[in-house]
Each structure stands twice: as structure tokens, then as C-alpha cells.
Design a protein around this motif. Structure first.
Motif, PDB file in Angstrom:
ATOM      1  N   ARG A 148       9.086  15.556 -35.720  1.00 45.95           N
ATOM      2  CA  ARG A 148       9.598  14.315 -36.319  1.00 45.95           C
ATOM      3  C   ARG A 148       9.731  13.185 -35.305  1.00 45.95           C
ATOM      4  N   LEU A 149       9.428  13.487 -34.048  1.00 47.87           N
ATOM      5  CA  LEU A 149       9.673  12.500 -32.985  1.00 47.87           C
ATOM      6  C   LEU A 149       8.934  11.190 -33.204  1.00 47.87           C
ATOM      7  N   ALA A 150       7.709  11.250 -33.714  1.00 49.50           N
ATOM      8  CA  ALA A 150       6.919  10.024 -33.881  1.00 49.50           C
ATOM      9  C   ALA A 150       7.617   9.053 -34.833  1.00 49.50           C
ATOM     10  N   GLU A 151       8.224   9.576 -35.890  1.00 54.76           N
ATOM     11  CA  GLU A 151       8.884   8.711 -36.857  1.00 54.76           C
ATOM     12  C   GLU A 151      10.380   8.575 -36.613  1.00 54.76           C
ATOM     13  N   ASP A 152      10.932   9.501 -35.783  1.00 56.60           N
ATOM     14  CA  ASP A 152      12.378   9.479 -35.529  1.00 56.60           C
ATOM     15  C   ASP A 152      12.643   9.802 -34.058  1.00 56.60           C
ATOM     16  N   PRO A 153      12.463   8.833 -33.148  1.00 53.59           N
ATOM     17  CA  PRO A 153      12.651   9.076 -31.706  1.00 53.59           C
ATOM     18  C   PRO A 153      14.039   9.603 -31.372  1.00 53.59           C
ATOM     19  N   ALA A 154      15.028   9.311 -32.221  1.00 48.21           N
ATOM     20  CA  ALA A 154      16.394   9.768 -31.949  1.00 48.21           C
ATOM     21  C   ALA A 154      16.509  11.288 -32.046  1.00 48.21           C
ATOM     22  N   ALA A 155      15.494  11.934 -32.654  1.00 53.19           N
ATOM     23  CA  ALA A 155      15.524  13.392 -32.782  1.00 53.19           C
ATOM     24  C   ALA A 155      15.465  14.087 -31.421  1.00 53.19           C
ATOM     25  N   GLN A 156      15.025  13.310 -30.396  1.00 56.13           N
ATOM     26  CA  GLN A 156      14.960  13.893 -29.047  1.00 56.13           C
ATOM     27  C   GLN A 156      16.345  14.335 -28.588  1.00 56.13           C
ATOM     28  N   LYS A 157      17.385  13.614 -29.047  1.00 50.89           N
ATOM     29  CA  LYS A 157      18.748  13.984 -28.653  1.00 50.89           C
ATOM     30  C   LYS A 157      19.098  15.398 -29.130  1.00 50.89           C
ATOM     31  N   SER A 158      18.663  15.715 -30.343  1.00 51.86           N
ATOM     32  CA  SER A 158      18.931  17.051 -30.886  1.00 51.86           C
ATOM     33  C   SER A 158      18.213  18.116 -30.066  1.00 51.86           C
ATOM     34  N   ILE A 159      16.954  17.807 -29.678  1.00 52.07           N
ATOM     35  CA  ILE A 159      16.179  18.731 -28.837  1.00 52.07           C
ATOM     36  C   ILE A 159      16.874  18.900 -27.489  1.00 52.07           C
ATOM     37  N   ASP A 160      17.293  17.781 -26.911  1.00 50.57           N
ATOM     38  CA  ASP A 160      17.966  17.810 -25.603  1.00 50.57           C
ATOM     39  C   ASP A 160      19.196  18.710 -25.645  1.00 50.57           C
ATOM     40  N   ASN A 161      20.035  18.504 -26.658  1.00 47.67           N
ATOM     41  CA  ASN A 161      21.273  19.293 -26.741  1.00 47.67           C
ATOM     42  C   ASN A 161      20.991  20.787 -26.872  1.00 47.67           C
ATOM     43  N   CYS A 162      20.020  21.124 -27.725  1.00 52.37           N
ATOM     44  CA  CYS A 162      19.675  22.538 -27.924  1.00 52.37           C
ATOM     45  C   CYS A 162      19.233  23.169 -26.606  1.00 52.37           C
ATOM     46  N   LEU A 163      18.306  22.526 -25.912  1.00 51.15           N
ATOM     47  CA  LEU A 163      17.752  23.133 -24.692  1.00 51.15           C
ATOM     48  C   LEU A 163      18.727  23.023 -23.524  1.00 51.15           C
ATOM     49  N   HIS A 164      19.576  22.031 -23.522  1.00 52.51           N
ATOM     50  CA  HIS A 164      20.606  21.956 -22.483  1.00 52.51           C
ATOM     51  C   HIS A 164      21.548  23.165 -22.605  1.00 52.51           C
TER      52      HIS A 164
END
Length: 704
Positions: A482-498
């Protein structure tokens, strides 16, 4: 309770008379290592000592078997055992040996102090003497028939068939193993430790002071000994191998091995102090030291009753705990060196570590499985299928899988760096996982302090399982679409992998006492120094810095194939059958005839030989050398397992008549209970032949 100022951890000194198997490893050395590693990660003052027990009759007996000297035996097996322990991650601070002059000096001083203080008694008694060999006989130099199970090769101290503890006087028709002749009784003088004087102290100290913190099996065995009434125990013996008794009127006498061996813990500590420039005395004399003995159950009496009395009389501290494990069986049967039913540490190292099919990680796989099935409260069972499942289903599929997925996704979705943690979008699942990390650190700490290593390791693996479940619910690989249409989704990815990366770092800390090679490899992948493994860091969510670049993932564990397990089972079975055949086959065409010691007719008459007819035969599954036979004995049909499959097919022996030893104790082979033995003869070419009547006779007919 206040934390002790220092810790002295001991693991039972192994006899340097042969290779040690994984049952020994699981019983004393692995749990001691786990505990010592945990304490050291707590930055506590810890000394972990062990060493080879190089005295006692077991050494010269092995020398006789190998046609060499006692000195050559200990010089052969001491370095072998020391290297085996290193290869399997057992990190002693010192691995000493009781043949060292420092130990002889220490043991002699110990004896002298007790003797001068009047703590020993001198008694004259009659003991067995071999007139031909001109030698008093230690218990192991006497063989005879066991009064409990009628085994005709029981030793003077124990029957290896039924396990009963014996004295030479209990044996039926005892003979000397030196000459094969019946020994005589002859008077001799010895020094004794009068345990009966210390019953009240032992009862109070063990059964009252430690009633709530020692294991039930330890307390139970101690209570049984004390309630049975303690007797004086000889501390010297007539032998030419061991620590010489330091008295003018004690020529030809040495300290009994049970007396000198535990003093080896003290001499090892002295040598460690010399090597490191420390003072050894506080570890044995300061009451602010916590002394913990790790042993197998066959050593409980020595470490909980006899050695504490010695320590008390000598002015040393007493053990705070003696975590004793029960025994570990192997593939449905008791491990036995004499029957070759065992897995030596060296064999495991050769097959799984030195062959470059896993290296040191395979040492951790063994450590993992042995801890998982640790005989902490009852005897346990090593099964190759269980070993494979523990690796493939848990280490590979749960622990290794979580770490690998975390690193792969971190490189793919976060540029190979530790992503930021965005507090503003945290949800309940994030908070639950963070709490589980912290709670696991607390639970594991408490369990390790109580010597519950199996439960502690389960909690670590369960944390990896929690990590897998968390990642599966968060699905960062789906969110990435969903990153292409929703760049803010990166935050969710960041939190999970952090969170997954911080959980991985916590796994390295918590698994380190159990799987040290794996923890070290994880530190390499995370590009952190071993200092991160200090226990105070467990539960932290700030172990890996945001923006820090991590290395590419490496598989922590490899899958173990079915073929490897089949190979091990076949190897075990072949070794056992070979030994069984060597012990039972009657050879009629030997080039060199060996005549056993003379026996009287009554001994021979105990063997019940009958003619039987083989009515059915089949191969034993996964065992090339074994046939399962159904033998008609007239009065019943018995199952007998025989190692003759390389010589006969099931079809060609069905209907044959054979001679059967019918009154042998039943024995399990490959999980099948065998009730008897088929007598065979072996010719000069190694071919087996049945011993059977020339003409068919009724099954059950006696052979005389």
C-alpha cells in the motif's frame, strides 16, 4: 534473601577411564554450565570448576583391558574429555585433574587435619585377599553371582544387570578378577570416617534447613540413608594407585577415591587461583560464598552426606544446593557402556560438528534437546526422532524462522537499518508484545535462580513464538503493497520491525546460557559486541539503535534429514548387537582358546537350556542385524531378538530347532522385549552356526 558475594559452581568429576556419553552431559555438566553462564551474565563473582577423577580401581581396570598402564589411561582420556566439553560449549573456569601434585598435597593435608583432630577412627577388619596375586582386592576386583538377579558377573560393589548396590560378602561364589581364583579373608587396618557421629547434624541441616529448597529426589534419598542409620566409612584402602596415605604406618595404602575425588574441587579452585592471581580461600571458607554442586543421582549420597561432613570437620563452607538430575535413557533402554548402548560425546562431535554439516550450531542443537528433556525430576528418554523434531519444529521453524524473517524484511522494507519507533501509532498488539518481552525476562530469571532450566528455556522459545505470531498478525509484507498510495503505511512497517528486532536482541540475551554459539552468531548479525548479552539488558526495548545498519541474515539452524537419524539408529543398533554377539556367542573354532575361570557344578546348573523350535521369524524394522523370532518351547512360545540377520534369512530358519537359554532376565532391544538367548557357534571365518540336536525332538526338552 541477600545475594551471595560470590559463587562456586562444581560439576561432578568424571572418571578418566573412557569416553563419556550424553547422559553424563545432561546429568551434571550442561545444567551447571547453563547456571554458571547465567550468573556470569549477571556480572556476579563466579568460579566454575571441574576436572578428571583419575584414581580408584576403574583406572587400573581399564588399563588392564587396554594392555597399558594407569598413567597412560588418564593421560589418554583427560585431554579427550576436556576437549569434548569445550566442543559442546561447557565453559569451565578450570578443568583440573586429581593426578596433579597440587591435588595430592591438598587431599593429604585434608586427611591429616581430620586425623590429627580425632575425627577419624582406625579399625581392623577382614577383607578379601588374592593369594596368587598377593594383593588385597578392591570391590571392583571381585566378581560373583548377584544374590538379587543371579547375574553371574556382578561386581563386588554393584550388579550391572539389576543395578543393586552390593558388598563383596553378598556375592555368591566370589572370585578375584586378577587370578580367577577364589579369594580368602585376611585382616587389614584402615581409617574410617564415623558418619554415625554426625546423624543429628545431617538430619537438621538437610531435612530441616533445606526441606523447601532442595529437590525432592535429593531429600528423599538423603532421608532414606539417615533413617537407615549411618555407619563408619573407610577412607583408605589397600591399593597401589591413588593418593598415598601420609602416615608412616600406612605403607601400601591410598585414600579411598570417594574421599579424595571431591577434594578435587578444592585443588581445582587452588589451581584456578594460581592461574589468575586470585585468592582461593574465600571460595571455600567465607560463608558469603554460595557453593552449588551439580551431579547425577548416583552421586547424591557422596555430595549431600559424606562430603558435607568432611567439609564441616575441615572448617569449610557447606553446599547451599545440590541440584541432582535423574538418569537419561536412550531409544527405549538404559544407557550402558558395557553393552555399547550409548551415544558418546565424541561420536556426536564427529558426526554433527566436525563434519561441517552444522558446526558449532549443532552443539547448540544437542544442548537444546538435552535441556528440553532434562531428567530434572524423573528419568527421561533421548530419542533420535525427538532430537530431529526439537530441531526442525522448534529451533528451525520457530526460533530461527522468526530471526530470519525479521532480518530479511528489515533489509527489504527498511533499507537494512533499524527503523524508528513511532509512538503515535502504537496499538494494543504492539504494547502486548513489548510487555511479553519484559515479562519473559522476569520469568526466565526466576526460573534460572531456582534451577528450573527446562522451564526457563521453554519461556525463551515461547517468546520467539510470540514474535512469529505478532509478525503474522501485522503482515508488514502486505502493508508494503500500500506504500505507493499510502506513504504513511511505512510507520506501521517501521513499528513492526523495530519491535521484532528488539525482540530478536532479547532472544540473544535470554538464549545465551542455553545456546551460547547461537547467541554469539546473533550478535555478529546485529553487529553488536558480546557485552550486549549481559543480563541487565534483558527486557530492554533499546538494545539496537535506530538507524544502525545490520548484517545480512544467516540461517541459525539447518534442517536435519530423516536419513541422518536412520544412520544414527543403525549405528547404535550395530554397535550394541556387535557387543551382544561378542558376549553371547559360543565359539567352537577359535584360533586362540580363552578359558574362563573355573566354576563349580552348581553354578552351571543354574543355566536353564532347552530345545526350542523357531515357528516364525521376521526382520526388525530399521535394524539390519536383528531378527525377531517366535520360539516354541513346548510349554510356551517366546519372543527372542537375535543378532543373526546378516547370516540367515527369516525363511531359511523357520522350523529349525535351536538351543535356548531360557532363564535370562528379559531385555529390550529396539523396543522389543527379548525373553531368552539363542546359543550360536562362530567358525574361524566368522560364520554363525546353530547349536541344535541332530534329530528333531520335542520342544522344551532339557539340554544337559
Amino acid at each position: 534473601m541477600n545475594q551471595p558475594k560470590r559463587y562456586l559452581i562444581t560439576a561432578a568429576l568424571p572418571y578418566a577411564n573412557g569416553q563419556k556419553h550424553i547422559g553424563h552431559l545432561a546429568g551434571a555438566y550442561l545444567p551447571a554450565d547453563i547456571y554458571a553462564r547465567y550468573l556470569k551474565s549477571q556480572k556476579r563473582d563466579v568460579v566454575f570448576v571441574c576436572g578428571s577423577d583419575e584414581h580408584g580401581t576403574a583406572i587400573p581396570i581399564q588399563a588392564t583391558k587396554e594392555g597399558t598402564t594407569a598413567r597412560a589411561i588418564i593421560d589418554k582420556y583427560h585431554p579427550l574429555m576436556e576437549q569434548n566439553f569445550k566442543d559442546l560449549g561447557i565453559a569451565f573456569d578450570i578443568y583440573h585433574r586429581t593426578s596433579d601434585p597440587l591435588h595430592h598435597e591438598t587431599a593429604q593435608e585434608f586427611f591429616t587435619k581430620l586425623n590429627n583432630n580425632g575425627d577419624l577412627e582406625i579399625k581392623e577388619s577382614e577383607q578379601y585377599y588374592d593369594e596368587e596375586a598377593k594383593s588385597f582386592l578392591a570391590d571392583r576386583y571381585i566378581k560373583g553371582t548377584c544374590p538379587n538377579c543371579s547375574f553371574d558377573s556382578a561386581y563386588g560393589d554393584q550388579c550391572e544387570r539389576c543395578g543393586k548396590s552390593l558388598s563383596p560378602d553378598e556375592l555368591i561364589n566370589p572370585v578375584s578378577t586378577l587370578s580367577g581364583k577364589a579369594p580368602v579373608k585376611k585382616p587389614t587396618k584402615h581409617w574410617y570416617l564415623p558418619l554415625d557421629r554426625h546423624e543429628a547434624f545431617l538430619r537438621e541441616w538437610i531435612l530441616n534447613e533445606h526441606a523447601n529448597d532442595w529437590r525432592a529426589n535429593v531429600l528423599g534419598q538423603c532421608k532414606s540413608w539417615i533413617d537407615g542409620g549411618l555407619q563408619p566409612r573407610a577412607v583408605t584402602r589397600d591399593l597401589d594407585w591413588g593418593v598415598k596415605v601420609p602416615l608412616a604406618d600406612a605403607e601400601g595404602k591410598v585414600l579411598y577415591v570417594w574421599f579424595d575425588a571431591p577434594i578435587g574441587y578444592i585443588s581445582a579452585t587452588k589451581q584456578w587461583a594460581i592461574n589468575t592471581g586470585n585468592d582461593w580461600k574465600p571460595y571455600w571458607e567465607d560463608k558469603d560464598t554460595k557453593l552449588v554442586h551439580f551431579i547425577g543421582k548416583d552421586n547424591i549420597v557422596f555430595h549431600c552426606i559424606i562430603f558435607p561432613v568432611m567439609l564441616k570437620l575441615h572448617g569449610n563452607i557447606l553446599p547451599a544446593n545440590v541440584p541432582s538430575n535423574e538418569f537419561m535413557n536412550l531409544e527405549g533402554d538404559k544407557m550402558s557402556t558395557s553393552r555399547n548402548w550409548k551415544l558418546d560425546m565424541q561420536d556426536y562431535i564427529n558426526d554433527f560438528i566436525n563434519k561441517e554439516n552444522g558446526g558449532s550450531q549443532m552443539a547448540d542443537v544437542l544442548r537444546y534437546y538435552l535441556t528440553q528433556i532434562a531428567p530434572e525430576t524423573k528419568d527421561s528418554e533421548f530419542m533420535w526422532k525427538g532430537f530431529q523434531d526439537a530441531n526442525n519444529s522448534e529451533l528451525v521453524s520457530i526460533f530461527g524462522n522468526f530471526v530470519n524473517r525479521t532480518f530479511v524484511l528489515m533489509h527489504k522494507l527498511c533499507g537494512g537499518k533499524v527503523p524508528a519507533f513511532h509512538q503515535d501509532i502504537t496499538d494494543e498488539l504492539d504494547q502486548f508484545t513489548i510487555t511479553e518481552i519484559k515479562n519473559t525476562a522476569v520469568k526466565v530469571t526466576g526460573l534460572l535462580e531456582e534451577y528450573k532450566f527446562r522451564e526457563a528455556m521453554f519461556e525463551v522459545i515461547n517468546l520467539a513464538r510470540t514474535g512469529n505470531q505478532y509478525m503474522q498478525k501485522k503482515e508488514p509484507w502486505i502493508v508494503a503493497k500500500r506504500l505507493a498510495e499510502d506513504p504513511a503505511a511505512q510507520k506501521s512497517i517501521d513499528n513492526c520491525l523495530h519491535i521484532c528486532l528488539q525482540l530478536t536482541a532479547n532472544l540473544a540475551i535470554l538464549i545465551n546460557p542455553f545456546l551460547p554459539f547461537t547467541a554469539k552468531k546473533m550478535c555478529h548479525m546485529m553487529k553488536v559486541v558480546d557485552k550486549m548479552l549481559e543480563w541487565e539488558n534483558a527486557g530492554s526495548m533499546k538494545l539496537l539503535s535506530v538507524g544502525y545498519t545490520l548484517r545480512a541474515p544467516e540461517l541459525l539452524f539447518r534442517k536435519i534429514e530423516d536419513s541422518e537419524m536412520m544412520e544414527q539408529i543403525e549405528k547404535l543398533n550395530a554397535a550394541s548387537v556387535k557387543k551382544e554377539t561378542e558376549q553371547s556367542v559360543v565359539s567352537s573354532e577359535q584360533k586362540t582358546v580363552t578359558v574362563k575361570p573355573e566354576i563349580v557344578f552348581d553354578d552351571f546348573a543354574k543355566i536353564d537350556l532347552k530345545v526350542g523350535t523357531i515357528v516364525a521369524a521376521e526382520k526388525v524394522e530399521k535394524a539390519d542385524k536383528l531378527l525377531k523370532l517366535q520360539v516354541d518351547l513346548g510349554f510356551e512360545t517366546r519372543t527372542i531378538v537375535s543378532g543373526i540377520a546378516m547370516h540367515f534369512s527369516p525363511e531359511e530358519i523357520t522350523g529349525k530347532q535351536v538351543t535356548v537359554v531360557t532363564n535370562l532376565a528379559p531385555r529390550k532391544m529396539r523396543g522389543i522385549e527379548s525373553n531368552g538367548m539363542i546359543l550360536m557357534a562362530e567358525d574361524a571365518n566368522g560364520k554363525l552356526h546353530f547349536i541344535n540336536p541332530e534329530e528333531k525332538i520335542h520342544p522344551g526338552s532339557g539340554v544337559s
